[in-house]
Motif scaffolding. Structure first.
Motif, PDB file in Angstrom:
ATOM      1  N   ALA A 117       0.833  -1.211   0.000  1.00  0.00           N
ATOM      2  CA  ALA A 117       0.000   0.000   0.000  1.00  0.00           C
ATOM      3  C   ALA A 117       0.862   1.253   0.000  1.00  0.00           C
ATOM      4  O   ALA A 117       0.566   2.232  -0.690  1.00  0.00           O
ATOM      5  CB  ALA A 117      -0.927  -0.008   1.217  1.00  0.00           C
ATOM      6  N   ALA A 118       1.957   1.236   0.768  1.00  0.00           N
ATOM      7  CA  ALA A 118       2.842   2.402   0.832  1.00  0.00           C
ATOM      8  C   ALA A 118       3.497   2.664  -0.518  1.00  0.00           C
ATOM      9  O   ALA A 118       3.600   3.815  -0.965  1.00  0.00           O
ATOM     10  CB  ALA A 118       3.914   2.186   1.904  1.00  0.00           C
ATOM     11  N   LEU A 119       3.945   1.602  -1.203  1.00  0.00           N
ATOM     12  CA  LEU A 119       4.567   1.774  -2.513  1.00  0.00           C
ATOM     13  C   LEU A 119       3.547   2.260  -3.533  1.00  0.00           C
ATOM     14  O   LEU A 119       3.833   3.156  -4.345  1.00  0.00           O
ATOM     15  CB  LEU A 119       5.204   0.466  -2.969  1.00  0.00           C
ATOM     16  CG  LEU A 119       5.849   0.483  -4.363  1.00  0.00           C
ATOM     17  CD1 LEU A 119       6.874   1.599  -4.494  1.00  0.00           C
ATOM     18  CD2 LEU A 119       6.476  -0.879  -4.667  1.00  0.00           C
ATOM     19  N   ALA A 120       2.357   1.687  -3.510  1.00  0.00           N
ATOM     20  CA  ALA A 120       1.312   2.111  -4.450  1.00  0.00           C
ATOM     21  C   ALA A 120       0.962   3.579  -4.237  1.00  0.00           C
ATOM     22  O   ALA A 120       0.818   4.351  -5.198  1.00  0.00           O
ATOM     23  CB  ALA A 120       0.074   1.237  -4.299  1.00  0.00           C
TER      24      ALA A 120
ATOM     25  N   LEU B 233       9.049  -5.715  -4.900  1.00  0.00           N
ATOM     26  CA  LEU B 233       8.776  -5.439  -3.485  1.00  0.00           C
ATOM     27  C   LEU B 233       8.849  -6.780  -2.769  1.00  0.00           C
ATOM     28  O   LEU B 233       7.836  -7.389  -2.455  1.00  0.00           O
ATOM     29  CB  LEU B 233       7.388  -4.796  -3.325  1.00  0.00           C
ATOM     30  CG  LEU B 233       6.981  -4.406  -1.909  1.00  0.00           C
ATOM     31  CD1 LEU B 233       7.808  -3.228  -1.399  1.00  0.00           C
ATOM     32  CD2 LEU B 233       5.495  -4.073  -1.844  1.00  0.00           C
ATOM     33  N   ASP B 234      10.077  -7.242  -2.564  1.00  0.00           N
ATOM     34  CA  ASP B 234      10.238  -8.641  -2.160  1.00  0.00           C
ATOM     35  C   ASP B 234      11.352  -8.855  -1.143  1.00  0.00           C
ATOM     36  O   ASP B 234      11.895  -9.970  -1.041  1.00  0.00           O
ATOM     37  CB  ASP B 234      10.504  -9.507  -3.392  1.00  0.00           C
ATOM     38  CG  ASP B 234      11.719  -9.050  -4.197  1.00  0.00           C
ATOM     39  OD1 ASP B 234      12.564  -8.328  -3.634  1.00  0.00           O
ATOM     40  OD2 ASP B 234      11.832  -9.423  -5.374  1.00  0.00           O
ATOM     41  N   GLY B 235      11.714  -7.814  -0.394  1.00  0.00           N
ATOM     42  CA  GLY B 235      12.730  -7.989   0.629  1.00  0.00           C
ATOM     43  C   GLY B 235      14.074  -8.427   0.098  1.00  0.00           C
ATOM     44  O   GLY B 235      14.883  -9.001   0.832  1.00  0.00           O
ATOM     45  N   GLY B 236      14.323  -8.168  -1.193  1.00  0.00           N
ATOM     46  CA  GLY B 236      15.585  -8.543  -1.803  1.00  0.00           C
ATOM     47  C   GLY B 236      15.614  -9.916  -2.444  1.00  0.00           C
ATOM     48  O   GLY B 236      16.625 -10.318  -3.016  1.00  0.00           O
ATOM     49  N   PHE B 237      14.489 -10.634  -2.406  1.00  0.00           N
ATOM     50  CA  PHE B 237      14.440 -12.022  -2.873  1.00  0.00           C
ATOM     51  C   PHE B 237      14.933 -12.178  -4.311  1.00  0.00           C
ATOM     52  O   PHE B 237      15.671 -13.103  -4.639  1.00  0.00           O
ATOM     53  CB  PHE B 237      13.012 -12.548  -2.749  1.00  0.00           C
ATOM     54  CG  PHE B 237      12.818 -13.979  -3.162  1.00  0.00           C
ATOM     55  CD1 PHE B 237      12.929 -15.005  -2.237  1.00  0.00           C
ATOM     56  CD2 PHE B 237      12.500 -14.312  -4.474  1.00  0.00           C
ATOM     57  CE1 PHE B 237      12.744 -16.327  -2.608  1.00  0.00           C
ATOM     58  CE2 PHE B 237      12.311 -15.633  -4.859  1.00  0.00           C
ATOM     59  CZ  PHE B 237      12.431 -16.637  -3.920  1.00  0.00           C
ATOM     60  N   SER B 238      14.521 -11.275  -5.194  1.00  0.00           N
ATOM     61  CA  SER B 238      14.826 -11.427  -6.623  1.00  0.00           C
ATOM     62  C   SER B 238      16.176 -10.867  -7.013  1.00  0.00           C
ATOM     63  O   SER B 238      16.630 -11.092  -8.138  1.00  0.00           O
ATOM     64  CB  SER B 238      13.733 -10.760  -7.464  1.00  0.00           C
ATOM     65  OG  SER B 238      13.667  -9.373  -7.189  1.00  0.00           O
TER      66      SER B 238
END
Length: 245
Positions: A210-213, A231-236
Motif C-alpha cells: 500500500a505504501a509503494l502504491a 517489493l520482495d525484501g531482496g528475494f529477486s
C-alpha cells in the motif's frame, strides 16, 4: 480532491491502500465481488466482476459517475494465487488464474484508458504482478505465466498512452501476509521458514504494498512509468552472505 477506483477491494492490499488513500483525502470507489469482506466507511461500493470486459467498463463508468469525471487513478488489486505443479494444474484452475490475474488487469486497463482518452485526461494506473514472474519458484507455473503477462502489459500500455499523460506501473511483491496467504504463515514454524527465504528476514505485509502504491500515485512519482518494481525484501536481486559455522 483526487479520486481513485480500486478493484479487488476486499483483498488485504486493497484494504490497506484504501485506508491510506482515504487518510490522504482521496475519494474512492471500491469494486469487489465479495461485499461481505468490504471495510465499511472507506468508499462507495461497486459490486462487479472486472475479469470480463463488460464488468470492467461498468466499474469505470460507475466511478466516473460518482466523481463526475474518470478517476485520477485506477489500482487493479484483483487477483488470486495457485501453488501447484503444472502436472496437477487442471484446465479449470489455469483458466481461473488467468481470469483473476491477467483478464482483470487487461480489461480494467482497457476501460480506464478508453475513458481517459475520451476525456483527454491524464491518469495513473497500477497493476500487480508477483516475484514469481521474474524469478523461477517451484510449483507456480500458472500464476507465473499470468503475472509475467501482466508485466508485459504494463510496459505496452505505458508506451501506448504516455501521450495522454497516463502513467502505468506494476508492483511485483514477494509473499505478503494477507487473507489470501494467511494459511501459509498461520503457524510460527511455517512463518519462520518462509521469512528465511527473504534477505531482509521477514515476509511482507499488506501495508508495504500500500505504501509503494501510494507513492506511485503521488506527484513525487510523476516521472515514473512503464516500471515493474520489485517489493520482495531482496528475494529477486540479493543473495545474502552465508557465514560458516
Amino acid at each position: 480532491m483526487k479520486t481513485a477506483l480500486i478493484t479487488g477491494a476486499s483483498s488485504g492490499v486493497a484494504r490497506a491502500l484504501a485506508r491510506r488513500l482515504k487518510a490522504q483525502g482521496w475519494r474512492l470507489v471500491l469494486a469487489s465481488r465479495d461485499a461481505g469482506k468490504m471495510e465499511a466507511g472507506i468508499g462507495d461500493l461497486v459490486v462487479t466482476d472486472v475479469s470480463t470486459e463488460a464488468g470492467a467498463v461498468l466499474a469505470v463508468e460507475a466511478a466516473t459517475l460518482a466523481f463526475g469525471k474518470p478517476p485520477d487513478a485506477v489500482i487493479n488489486c484483483a487477483g488470486s494465487t495457485l501453488i501447484a505443479p503444472i502436472s496437477r494444474t487442471s484446465e479449470v484452475q489455469y483458466r481461473a488464474v488467468l481470469a483473476a490475474n491477467l483478464d482483470t488487469a487487461f480489461f480494467t486497463s482497457k476501460a480506464y484508458a478508453n475513458a481517459l482518452t475520451a476525456e483527454k485526461q491524464a491518469g495513473a494506473l497500477i497493476l500487480f504482478s508477483s516475484v514469481v514472474a521474474g524469478t523461477g519458484v517451484g510449483n507456480h507455473a500458472a500464476i507465473a505465466a499470468a503475472k509475467g503477462a501482466v508485466e508485459a502489459l504494463t510496459r505496452s500500455l505505458a508506451a501506448d498512452f504516455s501521450s495522454i499523460g497516463l502513467r502505468v506501473n506494476c508492483i511485483a511483491p514477494g509473499l505478503m501476509r494477507t487473507p489470501m496467504t494467511e494459511r501459509l504463515v498461520a503457524n510460527e514454524a511455517g512463518a519462520k521458514q518462509l521469512a528465511a527465504q527473504y534477505p531482509l528476514g521477514r515476509h511482507g505485509e499488506a501495508d508495504d504494498a500500500a505504501a509503494l502504491a501510494a507513492f506511485l500515485l503521488s506527484k513525487e512519482a510523476g516521472w515514473i512509468t512503464g516500471q515493474v518494481i520489485g517489493l520482495d525484501g531482496g528475494f529477486s536481486a540479493v543473495r545474502p552472505l552465508v557465514r560458516g559455522g
